[in-house]
Write a protein that holds these residues in place. Structure first.
Motif, PDB file in Angstrom:
ATOM      1  N   SER A  43      -4.110  -2.741 -12.744  1.00  0.00           N
ATOM      2  CA  SER A  43      -3.242  -1.591 -12.036  1.00  0.00           C
ATOM      3  C   SER A  43      -4.006  -0.167 -12.338  1.00  0.00           C
ATOM      4  O   SER A  43      -3.567   0.687 -11.456  1.00  0.00           O
ATOM      5  CB  SER A  43      -1.980  -1.614 -12.861  1.00  0.00           C
ATOM      6  N   ILE A  44      -4.949  -0.015 -12.905  1.00  0.00           N
ATOM      7  CA  ILE A  44      -5.741   1.085 -13.091  1.00  0.00           C
ATOM      8  C   ILE A  44      -6.407   1.505 -11.675  1.00  0.00           C
ATOM      9  O   ILE A  44      -6.774   2.418 -11.418  1.00  0.00           O
ATOM     10  CB  ILE A  44      -6.733   0.753 -14.100  1.00  0.00           C
ATOM     11  N   TYR A  45      -6.595   0.188 -10.772  1.00  0.00           N
ATOM     12  CA  TYR A  45      -7.356   0.588  -9.667  1.00  0.00           C
ATOM     13  C   TYR A  45      -6.395   1.363  -8.619  1.00  0.00           C
ATOM     14  O   TYR A  45      -6.902   1.827  -7.618  1.00  0.00           O
ATOM     15  CB  TYR A  45      -7.762  -0.762  -9.276  1.00  0.00           C
ATOM     16  N   THR A  46      -5.183   1.276  -8.811  1.00  0.00           N
ATOM     17  CA  THR A  46      -4.099   2.149  -8.005  1.00  0.00           C
ATOM     18  C   THR A  46      -4.162   3.541  -8.460  1.00  0.00           C
ATOM     19  O   THR A  46      -3.080   4.369  -7.961  1.00  0.00           O
ATOM     20  CB  THR A  46      -2.809   1.322  -7.920  1.00  0.00           C
ATOM     21  N   ASP A  47      -4.609   3.816  -9.582  1.00  0.00           N
ATOM     22  CA  ASP A  47      -4.608   5.267 -10.253  1.00  0.00           C
ATOM     23  C   ASP A  47      -5.066   6.352  -9.170  1.00  0.00           C
ATOM     24  O   ASP A  47      -6.475   6.164  -9.376  1.00  0.00           O
ATOM     25  CB  ASP A  47      -4.996   5.365 -11.721  1.00  0.00           C
ATOM     26  N   GLU A  48      -4.614   7.018  -8.545  1.00  0.00           N
ATOM     27  CA  GLU A  48      -5.317   7.932  -7.664  1.00  0.00           C
ATOM     28  C   GLU A  48      -6.009   8.973  -8.519  1.00  0.00           C
ATOM     29  O   GLU A  48      -6.893   9.450  -7.527  1.00  0.00           O
ATOM     30  CB  GLU A  48      -4.014   8.844  -6.817  1.00  0.00           C
ATOM     31  N   ALA A  49      -5.689   9.309  -9.645  1.00  0.00           N
ATOM     32  CA  ALA A  49      -6.486   9.960 -10.387  1.00  0.00           C
ATOM     33  C   ALA A  49      -7.918   9.858 -10.684  1.00  0.00           C
ATOM     34  O   ALA A  49      -8.721  10.364 -10.891  1.00  0.00           O
ATOM     35  CB  ALA A  49      -5.755  10.703 -11.625  1.00  0.00           C
ATOM     36  N   ILE A  50      -8.003   8.434 -10.777  1.00  0.00           N
ATOM     37  CA  ILE A  50      -9.139   7.880 -11.315  1.00  0.00           C
ATOM     38  C   ILE A  50      -9.874   7.102  -9.941  1.00  0.00           C
ATOM     39  O   ILE A  50     -11.110   7.450  -9.930  1.00  0.00           O
ATOM     40  CB  ILE A  50      -8.955   6.660 -12.117  1.00  0.00           C
ATOM     41  N   PHE A  51      -9.229   6.572  -9.124  1.00  0.00           N
ATOM     42  CA  PHE A  51      -9.569   6.051  -7.949  1.00  0.00           C
ATOM     43  C   PHE A  51      -9.074   6.479  -6.568  1.00  0.00           C
ATOM     44  O   PHE A  51      -8.456   5.721  -5.939  1.00  0.00           O
ATOM     45  CB  PHE A  51      -9.776   4.316  -7.869  1.00  0.00           C
ATOM     46  N   PRO A  52      -9.298   7.951  -6.163  1.00  0.00           N
ATOM     47  CA  PRO A  52      -8.472   8.223  -4.891  1.00  0.00           C
ATOM     48  C   PRO A  52      -8.935   7.446  -3.940  1.00  0.00           C
ATOM     49  O   PRO A  52      -9.939   7.244  -3.298  1.00  0.00           O
ATOM     50  CB  PRO A  52      -8.925   9.703  -5.039  1.00  0.00           C
ATOM     51  N   GLY A  53      -7.742   7.050  -3.210  1.00  0.00           N
ATOM     52  CA  GLY A  53      -7.983   6.546  -1.724  1.00  0.00           C
ATOM     53  C   GLY A  53      -8.332   5.047  -1.920  1.00  0.00           C
ATOM     54  O   GLY A  53      -8.632   4.403  -0.725  1.00  0.00           O
ATOM     55  N   LEU A  54      -8.526   4.287  -2.982  1.00  0.00           N
ATOM     56  CA  LEU A  54      -9.025   3.029  -3.009  1.00  0.00           C
ATOM     57  C   LEU A  54      -8.165   1.972  -2.634  1.00  0.00           C
ATOM     58  O   LEU A  54      -8.351   1.044  -1.740  1.00  0.00           O
ATOM     59  CB  LEU A  54      -9.532   2.696  -4.654  1.00  0.00           C
ATOM     60  N   THR A  55      -6.667   1.989  -3.001  1.00  0.00           N
ATOM     61  CA  THR A  55      -5.726   1.071  -2.715  1.00  0.00           C
ATOM     62  C   THR A  55      -4.513   1.766  -1.914  1.00  0.00           C
ATOM     63  O   THR A  55      -3.578   1.563  -2.542  1.00  0.00           O
ATOM     64  CB  THR A  55      -5.526   0.190  -3.984  1.00  0.00           C
ATOM     65  N   PRO A  56      -4.613   2.356  -0.887  1.00  0.00           N
ATOM     66  CA  PRO A  56      -3.532   3.233  -0.176  1.00  0.00           C
ATOM     67  C   PRO A  56      -2.499   1.901   0.164  1.00  0.00           C
ATOM     68  O   PRO A  56      -1.264   2.180   0.138  1.00  0.00           O
ATOM     69  CB  PRO A  56      -4.033   3.674   1.029  1.00  0.00           C
ATOM     70  N   ASN A  57      -2.610   0.702   0.411  1.00  0.00           N
ATOM     71  CA  ASN A  57      -1.733  -0.162   0.830  1.00  0.00           C
ATOM     72  C   ASN A  57      -0.823  -0.661  -0.346  1.00  0.00           C
ATOM     73  O   ASN A  57       0.348  -0.935  -0.652  1.00  0.00           O
ATOM     74  CB  ASN A  57      -2.395  -1.287   1.767  1.00  0.00           C
ATOM     75  N   LEU A  58      -1.730  -1.135  -1.483  1.00  0.00           N
ATOM     76  CA  LEU A  58      -1.114  -1.441  -2.704  1.00  0.00           C
ATOM     77  C   LEU A  58      -0.376  -0.566  -3.152  1.00  0.00           C
ATOM     78  O   LEU A  58       0.927  -0.694  -3.740  1.00  0.00           O
ATOM     79  CB  LEU A  58      -2.033  -1.817  -3.781  1.00  0.00           C
ATOM     80  N   LYS A  59      -0.691   0.878  -3.100  1.00  0.00           N
ATOM     81  CA  LYS A  59       0.071   2.029  -3.809  1.00  0.00           C
ATOM     82  C   LYS A  59       1.295   2.116  -2.792  1.00  0.00           C
ATOM     83  O   LYS A  59       2.595   2.586  -3.491  1.00  0.00           O
ATOM     84  CB  LYS A  59      -0.609   3.208  -3.510  1.00  0.00           C
ATOM     85  N   ARG A  60       1.408   1.773  -1.497  1.00  0.00           N
ATOM     86  CA  ARG A  60       2.402   1.913  -0.733  1.00  0.00           C
ATOM     87  C   ARG A  60       3.402   0.890  -1.110  1.00  0.00           C
ATOM     88  O   ARG A  60       4.497   0.940  -1.246  1.00  0.00           O
ATOM     89  CB  ARG A  60       2.146   1.831   0.920  1.00  0.00           C
ATOM     90  N   PHE A  61       3.053  -0.494  -1.089  1.00  0.00           N
ATOM     91  CA  PHE A  61       3.906  -1.415  -1.799  1.00  0.00           C
ATOM     92  C   PHE A  61       4.451  -1.111  -3.111  1.00  0.00           C
ATOM     93  O   PHE A  61       5.805  -1.445  -3.359  1.00  0.00           O
ATOM     94  CB  PHE A  61       3.125  -2.638  -1.819  1.00  0.00           C
ATOM     95  N   ALA A  62       3.838  -0.536  -4.015  1.00  0.00           N
ATOM     96  CA  ALA A  62       4.335  -0.172  -5.375  1.00  0.00           C
ATOM     97  C   ALA A  62       5.220   0.772  -5.228  1.00  0.00           C
ATOM     98  O   ALA A  62       6.233   0.856  -5.962  1.00  0.00           O
ATOM     99  CB  ALA A  62       3.079   0.245  -6.209  1.00  0.00           C
ATOM    100  N   ASP A  63       5.128   1.885  -4.235  1.00  0.00           N
ATOM    101  CA  ASP A  63       6.234   2.676  -3.994  1.00  0.00           C
ATOM    102  C   ASP A  63       7.568   2.443  -3.349  1.00  0.00           C
ATOM    103  O   ASP A  63       8.579   2.863  -3.680  1.00  0.00           O
ATOM    104  CB  ASP A  63       5.596   4.038  -3.258  1.00  0.00           C
ATOM    105  N   THR A  64       7.509   1.580  -2.685  1.00  0.00           N
ATOM    106  CA  THR A  64       8.486   0.984  -1.717  1.00  0.00           C
ATOM    107  C   THR A  64       9.275  -0.290  -2.223  1.00  0.00           C
ATOM    108  O   THR A  64      10.393  -0.721  -1.883  1.00  0.00           O
ATOM    109  CB  THR A  64       8.201   0.889  -0.314  1.00  0.00           C
ATOM    110  N   GLY A  65       8.556  -1.142  -2.877  1.00  0.00           N
ATOM    111  CA  GLY A  65       9.032  -2.538  -3.516  1.00  0.00           C
ATOM    112  C   GLY A  65       9.337  -2.625  -5.047  1.00  0.00           C
ATOM    113  O   GLY A  65       9.312  -1.395  -5.524  1.00  0.00           O
ATOM    114  N   LEU A  66       9.264  -3.603  -5.631  1.00  0.00           N
ATOM    115  CA  LEU A  66       9.462  -3.843  -7.023  1.00  0.00           C
ATOM    116  C   LEU A  66       8.146  -3.882  -7.414  1.00  0.00           C
ATOM    117  O   LEU A  66       7.498  -4.673  -7.495  1.00  0.00           O
ATOM    118  CB  LEU A  66      10.360  -5.106  -7.131  1.00  0.00           C
TER     119      LEU A  66
END
Length: 215
Positions: A43-66
């Motif tokens: 999950s660290i790869y979805t941290d925008e502060a560390i890896f900005p823009g690396l996993t936009p789709n995973l972040k979108r799923f995380a924000d809208t799903g479970l």
């Protein structure tokens, strides 16, 4: 030694629920299921502060799903095949720790365990597994076969579908190739009349260095 049957398990020591391993009675069809195991993706790869823009789709799923957080791995689930078993069967892969997890032979314990594939089979799901690496690695092919998957496709089974035989890595198919073939499989399954489970396992992000797709 590898545990050979449920009778050999010290349930009190492991802290596992013995009842969770018993086979259920019936299941009913529901929605289609797409499971993607992403090798080595923390999950660290979805941290925008560390890896900005690396996993936009995973972040979108995380924000809208479970999105489940603050999770911890238990012993027996922290390597590839251990994770497959733990998430599919609700139990870690119990074995002697002196044996390398990904080379351990599966025992009859898994045949006695009610796993996701068994539940979906009772609900008449068609089930396909696709992964870029060989099915012989870690016994993945035998595991999915013993739990009612209809099609089990790995490196050897998918190589004939490649447009470029030279576009492979040390494990097998790159993930962009795997996902392209998986999309074809998904569309075929979706056009059918049966509910389905399509399960994928990636390889590009395998630690320590990974082998990224050209795309």
């Amino acid at each position: 030694m590898v545990i050979g049957s449920v009778e050999q398990i010290d349930w009190q020591r492991t802290g596992l629920n013995q009842g969770a391993l018993q086979r259920g009675s019936s299941a009913q069809a529901g929605k289609n299921l797409l499971v993607i195991y992403m090798e080595g993706v923390d999950s660290i790869y979805t941290d925008e502060a560390i890896f900005p823009g690396l996993t936009p789709n995973l972040k979108r799923f995380a924000d809208t799903g479970l999105n489940l957080t603050n999770m911890r791995q238990v012993s027996g689930s922290e390597w590839t095949v251990g994770g497959l078993v733990a998430t599919s069967c609700g139990t870690p892969l119990l074995q002697d720790t002196s044996i390398s997890g990904n080379t351990a032979l599966f025992s009859s314990l898994l045949n006695e365990t009610d796993c996701l594939g068994d539940v979906l089979d009772r609900a008449d799901y068609h089930q396909t597994f696709m992964g870029g690496a060989s099915l012989s690695f870690a016994g993945k092919g035998r595991f999915f076969k013993s739990h009612q998957f209809d099609r089990i496709l790995g490196r050897e089974e998918l190589m004939g579908q490649l447009a470029n035989d030279d576009y492979v890595n040390g494990w097998g198919l790159f993930d962009d190739t795997l996902f392209a073939l998986a999309l074809d499989e998904f569309e075929t399954l979706a056009a059918g009349s049966s509910p389905f489970n399509l399960t994928l396992l990636t390889v590009d992000t395998h630690h320590p260095n990974g082998e990224p797709s050209a795309s």
